[in-house]
Design an enzyme around this catalytic site. Sequence first.
Site, PDB file in Angstrom:
ATOM      1  N   LYS A  86     -23.709 -15.659  44.167  1.00  0.00           N
ATOM      2  CA  LYS A  86     -23.446 -17.041  43.734  1.00  0.00           C
ATOM      3  C   LYS A  86     -22.207 -17.615  44.417  1.00  0.00           C
ATOM      4  O   LYS A  86     -22.103 -18.830  44.587  1.00  0.00           O
ATOM      5  CB  LYS A  86     -23.275 -17.096  42.224  1.00  0.00           C
ATOM      6  CG  LYS A  86     -22.122 -16.228  41.742  1.00  0.00           C
ATOM      7  CD  LYS A  86     -21.292 -16.862  40.673  1.00  0.00           C
ATOM      8  CE  LYS A  86     -20.053 -16.026  40.431  1.00  0.00           C
ATOM      9  NZ  LYS A  86     -19.173 -16.567  39.417  1.00  0.00           N
ATOM     10  N   GLY A 102     -10.998  -9.006  30.640  1.00  0.00           N
ATOM     11  CA  GLY A 102     -10.997  -7.759  29.875  1.00  0.00           C
ATOM     12  C   GLY A 102     -10.506  -7.981  28.449  1.00  0.00           C
ATOM     13  O   GLY A 102     -11.112  -7.492  27.478  1.00  0.00           O
TER      14      GLY A 102
END
Lengths: 411, 411
Positions: free
Chosen positions: B268, B21
Amino acid sequence: MATLSAQRKHKVTVVGSGNWGTTMAKLVAENVKEKPTLFEETVQMWVYEEDVTFSKDSKHYSGSDKPEKLSQLINQVHENIKYLPNITLPSNVVANPDLPSSCKDSTILIFVLPHQFIARSCSQLAGKILPYARAICCTKGVDVGEKGIRLMSETIGMTLNIYCGALSGANIASEIAQEKYSETTVAYDPPPMDSRNPTPSGSPNASQVDLINPSKPNPGPRSAHLTPLPAEYPPLSHENVRKLFHRPYFHVHMVSDVAGVSLGGALKNIIALAAGFVDGLGWGDNAKAAVMRVGILEMVKFGKAFFGESARTSTFTEESCGVADVVTSCMGGRNFRCAKMAIQRGKTIYEIEQTELNGQKLQGTSTAYEVNEFLKSQGMEDDFPLFTAVYNILEGNNKPEDIPNLIEKKH
Amino acid sequence: MATLSAQRKHKVTVVGSGNWGTTMAKLVAENVKEKPTLFEETVQMWVYEEDVTFSKDSKHYSGSDKPEKLSQLINQVHENIKYLPNITLPSNVVANPDLPSSCKDSTILIFVLPHQFIARSCSQLAGKILPYARAICCTKGVDVGEKGIRLMSETIGMTLNIYCGALSGANIASEIAQEKYSETTVAYDPPPMDSRNPTPSGSPNASQVDLINPSKPNPGPRSAHLTPLPAEYPPLSHENVRKLFHRPYFHVHMVSDVAGVSLGGALKNIIALAAGFVDGLGWGDNAKAAVMRVGILEMVKFGKAFFGESARTSTFTEESCGVADVVTSCMGGRNFRCAKMAIQRGKTIYEIEQTELNGQKLQGTSTAYEVNEFLKSQGMEDDFPLFTAVYNILEGNNKPEDIPNLIEKKH
């Protein structure tokens, strides 16, 4: 009385007996033994004859250092002590130092020679093989120059006047020889032929046929010159070709795109250099993955630009010969390692090549130069910014740090 | 007099201030400063407030060990000393510990929260944001259960009643914070709306909307509930959204496939476990590349099976959020490393998790279980043999050595 079952079997020859050739002979021999209705049991392997001596730590060493013939030794001890030591070959692999004799009566020729020996060996074979033989080229690389691109399979096919497919993938030979799991891609797509009305066989010669040139349509396999496989043989369908190569430890995916399979094995070396450059800068895994992704997309573009629709996007993005071979080459291949070392040590890649490779040459650098020469001749350098950046870094015109900026506009 | 230029600018809030972030806030703040006609200069960053103290080797350490508020410290020293130490933030990043206040009047909300905080934070924001705000979710992962799959962007979009896109790629935050080159994929595709005749804004709530279920069509973004962006703002076209994220060291590729981008970042992790398993066996680079390739194709199949044509093959095979993120995750990611270690040391992955991860949890194992539960409920385990193999290895029903055999039939 007519019978539906084939009356003849395919005879297989592996042309080549280096590390990769011997590995191919081993796995093909395992398969033919298990499929006696399709294939003759003996697999001939052509051996470039040389004198060898056992190393003292070989299990075959008897105390004598007298040189012996490599082909004879292979047939005695069932091991290629020089190029694939410590791997036992099936006894149905028969080494043969005579090239025409090794290919006599074979319907399937598997070429696994170093790039530079392909043309010469094919010339020696011309006119001495079955006219309806079929070939698969397992040698990676393409011939690229200012005039155009020629695939190895085209050189073989045109010189011998037979159809030639291609096998390529993320295939480090020593791992496959040890039966560690891997995958490969086989492209095989002979043109449709009417075996009841074979056309007279012409005899085009590689030197008389133009290189592929973007200004002319790709000649492709020319069915008019091919001799159909007699109906007594089992058909060489994708299913049967797959049976020749597929092993529990070597998974084969069949495709029809010979151009894409061949290009992947050549262009990946340029990408591996680029990945080595950014890794040498210490830029980390994001950057390395980015360069690999951009490189795969330049492969796709290259295929489309110069081989048209016959080069399929999925060959590069979904097959072992494309994405997986790029991954393997950028994890630890020779081009990657030397490029990385060059940046880390502040040397040129040629200095690293000399000190690290025992006289062997990097394929990536010559491919990068050849591809650049060709792109320049087409006025298309700017359309392939990563390939062009690698060339310019090798030439000293750009630094590895420039790569993000050089590829920013196009990708 | 009518003018063609927009009269208002977009205000941007980054919701989240962890490692990723804070990195996003840094790069977005760099961009908005350079594009003053499109964006307001200040970027709000919501900080989950906590007490922190400087470590003694911080350049800001003054000899005091008195705890201070993280948000205040960020605004004083322009560094997130807890989650992104030693990276200076642009002064136009303003930390704000009050969630609704940080998002007030913002037209663009960038969500970068840990998975488990998304729903709660959105509930706190519901009704307190601009009705025409737009969101981009940078948190990887999806909510999968027996009942179906919900993307993070759907949770955000449905709770806040706004459109939400997604950003994902081969993006190790610390490398991007250091401005090392990387790429990402941004999916942004709001449904067409007529801004002159806005439809009344309904208020669907995430808990009232069904999870995506293959037996029902994907609800997708529902334009009937969305409030159009007023015409005084610059349009949020692909070009303008790209300008918010693209940096010389962070290359953005825009797509429209939110489902594909979101699935890539979740699935993934299952592939990384599989790659770790085979690497732990010492099977080498061929095997690792094969597992990655097969995994990417199962991603493609998963997208098509449960999101239909909206999940595009190329998102997985050609974009950073697909192939490149798989590559990065299988080179050195946490799931890969723990899976490899488990096999090498003969322990379960849960034992490795406990000893190696300081109490943190692997995403790959929970995703593998959730995806398996869902596939089972659809009777489709056999169609995804690699995903299913990973689950069965985690459960002790299969061994890593079984992988080639388990995936042989399907790939």
